[in-house]
Design a protein around this motif. Structure first.
Motif, PDB file in Angstrom:
ATOM      1  N   UNK A 172     -17.766  37.410  63.400  1.00 49.77           N
ATOM      2  CA  UNK A 172     -18.662  37.349  62.270  1.00 49.77           C
ATOM      3  C   UNK A 172     -18.892  35.895  61.845  1.00 49.77           C
ATOM      4  N   UNK A 173     -17.846  35.104  61.818  1.00 45.69           N
ATOM      5  CA  UNK A 173     -17.980  33.703  61.446  1.00 45.69           C
ATOM      6  C   UNK A 173     -18.876  32.965  62.429  1.00 45.69           C
ATOM      7  N   UNK A 174     -18.763  33.316  63.717  1.00 43.97           N
ATOM      8  CA  UNK A 174     -19.609  32.678  64.724  1.00 43.97           C
ATOM      9  C   UNK A 174     -21.084  33.006  64.480  1.00 43.97           C
ATOM     10  N   UNK A 175     -21.369  34.236  64.074  1.00 45.67           N
ATOM     11  CA  UNK A 175     -22.755  34.629  63.785  1.00 45.67           C
ATOM     12  C   UNK A 175     -23.305  33.863  62.586  1.00 45.67           C
ATOM     13  N   UNK A 176     -22.470  33.667  61.583  1.00 42.30           N
ATOM     14  CA  UNK A 176     -22.898  32.917  60.395  1.00 42.30           C
ATOM     15  C   UNK A 176     -23.183  31.471  60.766  1.00 42.30           C
ATOM     16  N   UNK A 177     -22.286  30.869  61.531  1.00 43.41           N
ATOM     17  CA  UNK A 177     -22.473  29.478  61.931  1.00 43.41           C
ATOM     18  C   UNK A 177     -23.706  29.312  62.821  1.00 43.41           C
ATOM     19  N   UNK A 178     -23.956  30.284  63.675  1.00 42.42           N
ATOM     20  CA  UNK A 178     -25.150  30.243  64.517  1.00 42.42           C
ATOM     21  C   UNK A 178     -26.414  30.315  63.655  1.00 42.42           C
ATOM     22  N   UNK A 179     -26.393  31.187  62.666  1.00 40.87           N
ATOM     23  CA  UNK A 179     -27.555  31.316  61.781  1.00 40.87           C
ATOM     24  C   UNK A 179     -27.782  30.043  60.976  1.00 40.87           C
ATOM     25  N   UNK A 180     -26.700  29.372  60.578  1.00 40.46           N
ATOM     26  CA  UNK A 180     -26.835  28.151  59.773  1.00 40.46           C
ATOM     27  C   UNK A 180     -27.278  26.945  60.596  1.00 40.46           C
ATOM     28  N   UNK A 181     -27.232  27.039  61.918  1.00 36.07           N
ATOM     29  CA  UNK A 181     -27.738  25.949  62.759  1.00 36.07           C
ATOM     30  C   UNK A 181     -29.258  25.844  62.670  1.00 36.07           C
ATOM     31  N   UNK A 182     -29.892  26.949  62.347  1.00 35.68           N
ATOM     32  CA  UNK A 182     -31.336  26.947  62.122  1.00 35.68           C
ATOM     33  C   UNK A 182     -31.585  26.237  60.792  1.00 35.68           C
ATOM     34  N   UNK A 242     -34.065  26.114  58.712  1.00 32.79           N
ATOM     35  CA  UNK A 242     -34.639  26.937  57.652  1.00 32.79           C
ATOM     36  C   UNK A 242     -33.568  27.805  56.987  1.00 32.79           C
ATOM     37  N   UNK A 243     -32.710  28.414  57.801  1.00 32.21           N
ATOM     38  CA  UNK A 243     -31.635  29.246  57.262  1.00 32.21           C
ATOM     39  C   UNK A 243     -30.640  28.415  56.470  1.00 32.21           C
ATOM     40  N   UNK A 244     -30.339  27.217  56.943  1.00 30.28           N
ATOM     41  CA  UNK A 244     -29.398  26.349  56.242  1.00 30.28           C
ATOM     42  C   UNK A 244     -29.948  25.936  54.879  1.00 30.28           C
ATOM     43  N   UNK A 245     -31.231  25.604  54.826  1.00 29.24           N
ATOM     44  CA  UNK A 245     -31.851  25.230  53.550  1.00 29.24           C
ATOM     45  C   UNK A 245     -31.854  26.408  52.579  1.00 29.24           C
ATOM     46  N   UNK A 246     -32.206  27.591  53.088  1.00 25.72           N
ATOM     47  CA  UNK A 246     -32.233  28.785  52.242  1.00 25.72           C
ATOM     48  C   UNK A 246     -30.848  29.110  51.713  1.00 25.72           C
ATOM     49  N   UNK A 247     -29.856  29.026  52.573  1.00 32.26           N
ATOM     50  CA  UNK A 247     -28.486  29.322  52.164  1.00 32.26           C
ATOM     51  C   UNK A 247     -27.984  28.336  51.120  1.00 32.26           C
ATOM     52  N   UNK A 248     -28.260  27.060  51.323  1.00 35.25           N
ATOM     53  CA  UNK A 248     -27.805  26.067  50.344  1.00 35.25           C
ATOM     54  C   UNK A 248     -28.543  26.237  49.016  1.00 35.25           C
ATOM     55  N   UNK A 249     -29.827  26.559  49.050  1.00 33.30           N
ATOM     56  CA  UNK A 249     -30.586  26.781  47.815  1.00 33.30           C
ATOM     57  C   UNK A 249     -30.036  27.985  47.053  1.00 33.30           C
ATOM     58  N   UNK A 250     -29.731  29.070  47.774  1.00 32.25           N
ATOM     59  CA  UNK A 250     -29.190  30.251  47.123  1.00 32.25           C
ATOM     60  C   UNK A 250     -27.813  29.962  46.517  1.00 32.25           C
ATOM     61  N   UNK A 251     -27.006  29.170  47.198  1.00 33.89           N
ATOM     62  CA  UNK A 251     -25.677  28.817  46.686  1.00 33.89           C
ATOM     63  C   UNK A 251     -25.794  28.001  45.405  1.00 33.89           C
TER      64      UNK A 251
END
Length: 122
Positions: A1-11, A13-22
């Motif tokens: 599961x952690x690997x899937x999260x890290x893979x998604x955050x390499x994108x 757009x996903x990293x920006x969205x995740x940081x904005x939501x945080x």
């Protein structure tokens, strides 16, 4: 599961969205905690009642009002909407020192919590 999260955050757009939501989540919780402390200062011994009603009101605002607003704003470009909601929340936070009555706490919750779900729209 952690690997899937890290893979998604390499994108990017996903990293920006995740940081904005945080950041929005931290800001929301900080504002909620501030309103809780403010309710103790404003109403004293009735603060538990005011606080329970305020937190219930917060859930209603997030579930009902914010969803209706989100539906109406779906056709508007996302970036200006997010910037506008952030400005609204910041102005609401700047008005906190002016709160002196319980009804003003409820208005603060309406104004500050309505923009919250806009940041999680896909």
């Amino acid at each position: 599961m952690l690997a899937a999260i890290l893979t998604a955050l390499r994108n990017n757009s996903n990293a920006k969205q995740s940081s904005a939501q945080t950041i929005v989540l931290w800001g929301t919780e900080l504002l909620t905690d501030t309103l809780e402390q403010l309710s103790i200062d404003v109403v004293g011994e009735r603060s538990q009642f005011v606080l329970h009603l305020a937190l219930t009101y917060k859930m209603v605002v997030c579930a009902v009002i914010a969803s209706m607003v989100a539906g109406r704003m779906a056709h508007i470009p996302r970036k200006p909407v997010l910037i506008g909601t952030d400005v609204i929340r910041r102005l609401s936070a700047l008005c906190l020192p002016l709160v002196s009555e319980a009804w003003q706490i409820y208005v603060q919750i309406l104004v500050s919590q309505s923009p919250s779900p806009r940041h999680s729209r896909r």
